[in-house]
Design a protein around this motif. Structure first.
Motif, mmCIF file in Angstrom:
data_model
loop_
_atom_site.group_PDB
_atom_site.id
_atom_site.type_symbol
_atom_site.label_atom_id
_atom_site.label_comp_id
_atom_site.label_asym_id
_atom_site.label_seq_id
_atom_site.Cartn_x
_atom_site.Cartn_y
_atom_site.Cartn_z
ATOM 1 N N PRO A 23 1.367 -0.887 -0.052
ATOM 2 C CA PRO A 23 -0.188 0.057 0.210
ATOM 3 C C PRO A 23 1.176 0.880 0.124
ATOM 4 O O PRO A 23 0.827 2.425 -0.704
ATOM 5 C CB PRO A 23 -1.044 0.087 1.259
ATOM 6 N N ALA A 24 2.097 1.739 0.666
ATOM 7 C CA ALA A 24 2.867 2.217 0.595
ATOM 8 C C ALA A 24 3.389 3.289 -0.552
ATOM 9 O O ALA A 24 3.268 3.730 -1.406
ATOM 10 C CB ALA A 24 4.187 2.184 1.788
ATOM 11 N N ILE A 25 4.046 1.967 -1.430
ATOM 12 C CA ILE A 25 4.708 1.310 -2.826
ATOM 13 C C ILE A 25 3.292 1.972 -3.674
ATOM 14 O O ILE A 25 3.629 3.232 -4.837
ATOM 15 C CB ILE A 25 5.149 0.439 -3.191
ATOM 16 N N LEU A 26 2.352 1.608 -3.513
ATOM 17 C CA LEU A 26 0.971 2.189 -4.621
ATOM 18 C C LEU A 26 0.300 3.374 -3.798
ATOM 19 O O LEU A 26 0.046 4.142 -5.009
ATOM 20 C CB LEU A 26 -0.054 0.903 -4.565
ATOM 21 N N ARG A 27 1.046 4.312 -3.099
ATOM 22 C CA ARG A 27 0.553 5.958 -2.960
ATOM 23 C C ARG A 27 1.302 6.395 -3.198
ATOM 24 O O ARG A 27 1.087 7.540 -3.942
ATOM 25 C CB ARG A 27 0.824 5.604 -1.461
ATOM 26 N N LEU A 28 2.592 6.021 -4.122
ATOM 27 C CA LEU A 28 3.895 7.271 -5.286
ATOM 28 C C LEU A 28 3.761 6.862 -6.039
ATOM 29 O O LEU A 28 3.811 7.554 -7.042
ATOM 30 C CB LEU A 28 5.644 6.333 -4.102
ATOM 31 N N SER A 29 2.429 5.904 -7.246
ATOM 32 C CA SER A 29 1.888 6.082 -7.814
ATOM 33 C C SER A 29 1.717 7.107 -9.002
ATOM 34 O O SER A 29 0.434 7.935 -8.020
ATOM 35 C CB SER A 29 1.880 4.491 -8.335
ATOM 36 N N CYS A 30 1.988 7.492 -9.830
ATOM 37 C CA CYS A 30 1.451 8.786 -10.380
ATOM 38 C C CYS A 30 0.435 8.549 -11.068
ATOM 39 O O CYS A 30 -0.685 9.274 -11.835
ATOM 40 C CB CYS A 30 2.535 9.436 -10.969
ATOM 41 N N THR A 31 0.163 7.274 -11.522
ATOM 42 C CA THR A 31 -1.002 6.373 -12.332
ATOM 43 C C THR A 31 -2.535 6.291 -11.523
ATOM 44 O O THR A 31 -2.318 5.874 -10.113
ATOM 45 C CB THR A 31 -0.612 5.341 -13.005
ATOM 46 N N ASP A 32 -3.145 5.846 -12.212
ATOM 47 C CA ASP A 32 -4.858 5.493 -10.769
ATOM 48 C C ASP A 32 -4.409 3.900 -10.645
ATOM 49 O O ASP A 32 -4.478 2.951 -11.653
ATOM 50 C CB ASP A 32 -6.068 6.016 -11.681
ATOM 51 N N THR A 33 -4.104 3.950 -9.642
ATOM 52 C CA THR A 33 -4.306 2.478 -8.591
ATOM 53 C C THR A 33 -5.057 2.286 -8.482
ATOM 54 O O THR A 33 -5.280 0.629 -7.763
ATOM 55 C CB THR A 33 -3.126 1.693 -8.250
ATOM 56 N N SER A 34 -6.321 3.169 -8.389
ATOM 57 C CA SER A 34 -8.009 2.141 -7.246
ATOM 58 C C SER A 34 -7.860 0.995 -7.979
ATOM 59 O O SER A 34 -8.596 0.089 -6.848
ATOM 60 C CB SER A 34 -8.834 2.998 -7.799
ATOM 61 N N VAL A 35 -8.376 0.568 -8.861
ATOM 62 C CA VAL A 35 -8.573 -1.368 -9.884
ATOM 63 C C VAL A 35 -7.275 -2.059 -8.904
ATOM 64 O O VAL A 35 -8.585 -3.313 -8.408
ATOM 65 C CB VAL A 35 -8.380 -1.073 -11.454
ATOM 66 N N TYR A 36 -6.309 -1.677 -9.234
ATOM 67 C CA TYR A 36 -5.723 -2.630 -8.417
ATOM 68 C C TYR A 36 -5.756 -2.719 -7.043
ATOM 69 O O TYR A 36 -5.797 -4.308 -6.741
ATOM 70 C CB TYR A 36 -4.195 -2.558 -8.759
ATOM 71 N N MET A 94 -8.623 -2.144 -5.752
ATOM 72 C CA MET A 94 -9.637 -3.260 -5.242
ATOM 73 C C MET A 94 -9.522 -4.634 -5.600
ATOM 74 O O MET A 94 -10.029 -5.331 -4.539
ATOM 75 C CB MET A 94 -11.091 -2.946 -5.548
ATOM 76 N N VAL A 95 -9.112 -4.980 -6.544
ATOM 77 C CA VAL A 95 -8.448 -6.243 -6.442
ATOM 78 C C VAL A 95 -7.812 -6.929 -5.774
ATOM 79 O O VAL A 95 -7.711 -8.152 -5.129
ATOM 80 C CB VAL A 95 -7.561 -6.980 -8.001
ATOM 81 N N ILE A 96 -6.654 -6.615 -5.535
ATOM 82 C CA ILE A 96 -5.965 -6.357 -3.687
ATOM 83 C C ILE A 96 -7.093 -7.002 -2.271
ATOM 84 O O ILE A 96 -6.857 -8.257 -1.653
ATOM 85 C CB ILE A 96 -4.726 -5.678 -3.943
ATOM 86 N N PHE A 97 -7.968 -5.793 -2.591
ATOM 87 C CA PHE A 97 -8.383 -6.054 -1.157
ATOM 88 C C PHE A 97 -9.380 -7.833 -1.841
ATOM 89 O O PHE A 97 -9.778 -7.963 -0.524
ATOM 90 C CB PHE A 97 -9.485 -4.597 -1.183
ATOM 91 N N VAL A 98 -9.832 -7.191 -2.888
ATOM 92 C CA VAL A 98 -10.624 -8.626 -2.820
ATOM 93 C C VAL A 98 -10.174 -10.213 -2.448
ATOM 94 O O VAL A 98 -10.708 -10.745 -1.985
ATOM 95 C CB VAL A 98 -11.488 -8.509 -4.210
ATOM 96 N N SER A 99 -9.293 -10.204 -3.875
ATOM 97 C CA SER A 99 -8.037 -11.239 -2.924
ATOM 98 C C SER A 99 -7.676 -11.442 -2.048
ATOM 99 O O SER A 99 -7.684 -12.646 -1.713
ATOM 100 C CB SER A 99 -7.075 -11.006 -4.389
ATOM 101 N N THR A 100 -7.119 -10.375 -0.754
ATOM 102 C CA THR A 100 -7.201 -10.885 0.253
ATOM 103 C C THR A 100 -8.061 -11.383 1.010
ATOM 104 O O THR A 100 -7.888 -12.077 2.092
ATOM 105 C CB THR A 100 -6.251 -9.353 0.914
ATOM 106 N N ILE A 101 -9.331 -10.601 0.567
ATOM 107 C CA ILE A 101 -10.812 -11.343 1.470
ATOM 108 C C ILE A 101 -10.387 -12.844 1.254
ATOM 109 O O ILE A 101 -10.935 -13.638 2.435
ATOM 110 C CB ILE A 101 -11.631 -10.607 0.990
#
Length: 303
Positions: free
Chosen positions: A181-194, A196-203
């Motif tokens: 999550p900390a690395i994703l916050r640095l990205s300058c592209t939209d990572t919201s879809v990924y 959500m995929v991470i959240f669902v796959s974790t669940i």
């Protein structure tokens, strides 16, 4: 200096709770926890290796869990301590990717191992006459391999993908290690879809093991209630209580899609530092066989 950081491929780890007024005390506590975790888990692994009475499927899987815990806490704490005492906060791109891969592999392997240990207890209590056949050495090795390989394969996917996102601005990671999550916050592209995929796959990844563990212990409880021998009931419950405690610690860290950086760090400390420290204490202090093995080994060493 800021420009240098931006043009470099290195990341900057801001550390654990950088806003604290007394970081020295926190670092001493972390080092104490690390020493306890290493000592406890290594002793448990040695006891299982040296004492023939612990050469059973349950303790083999427990030794794998201890090995995971040693690697788990060692994947983050040494780098954090070195950065703190040297004053350096940078970590290379490759080291960051390696740390993320190690962290994810060990977290997933621990989840799989806890599930397999519940299945082992189910067979031991509910199918005792077939236990030695169903849980033979080959099956135990396959279980351990499944945990390590399964964790590594899933971790590889979720390391390569987030590390490939472009970073346009600051490379400062508001954490004490390279966490996704900390690395994703640095990205300058939209990572919201990924995300959500991470959240669902974790669940899903937590729900499936949790369901298997819950089913195993439900069947165990039903079997124990049907036992006529009080000694048999107590023994069955005693062998399961330590594992249930560890499972509660692991699954008590409920994932959410809206963690703040501080919440991420608190969860990481609980999962990667506190839990590996507590696991060997739970299994040793509440287990007569482990305590007996410790006494026998201590006696041999003294003599």
């Amino acid at each position: 200096m800021g420009q240098k950081n931006e043009s470099s491929t290195d990341f900057i780890l801001l550390g654990l709770f950088p806003w604290l007024r007394h970081p020295h005390l926190l670092m001493l506590i972390i080092l104490l926890f690390y020493a306890i975790a290493l000592t406890g888990n290594c002793i448990l692994i040695l006891l299982i290796l040296l004492d023939s009475r612990l050469h059973t499927p349950m303790y083999f899987l427990l030794s794998q869990l201890s090995l995971v815990d040693v690697a788990y806490i060692s994947s983050t704490v040494p780098k954090m301590v070195i950065n703190y005492f040297t004053g350096k906060k940078n970590i290379s791109y490759l080291a960051c990717a390696t740390q993320l891969f190690s962290f994810l592999t060990l977290a997933l392997a621990e989840c799989i191992l806890l599930t397999l240990m519940a299945c082992d207890r189910y067979v031991a209590v509910c199918k005792p006459l077939r236990y030695t056949v169903l849980m033979n050495p080959k099956v135990c090795l396959q279980m351990a391999a499944a945990a390590w390989i399964g964790g590594a394969l899933a971790a590889l996917v979720h390391t390569v993908y987030p590390m490939s996102f472009p970073i346009c601005g600051s490379r400062e990671i508001n954490h004490y290690f390279c966490e996704m999550p900390a690395i994703l916050r640095l990205s300058c592209t939209d990572t919201s879809v990924y995300e959500m995929v991470i959240f669902v796959s974790t669940i899903v990844f937590l729900l499936v093991p949790f369901s298997l563990i819950l089913t195993s212990y439900t069947l165990i409880l039903l079997t124990v209630l049907q036992m006529t021998s009080r000694k048999g009931r107590n023994k069955a419950l005693a062998t399961c209580s330590s594992h249930l405690t560890v499972v509660s610690l692991y699954f008590g860290q409920t994932p959410t899609s809206s963690h703040t950086p501080d919440q991420d760090q608190i969860g990481a400390v609980l999962g990667t530092i506190v839990t590996p420290m507590l696991n060997p204490l739970i299994y040793s202090l509440r287990n007569k066989e482990v305590l007996g093995a410790l006494r026998r080994c201590s006696g041999r060493c003294c003599n």
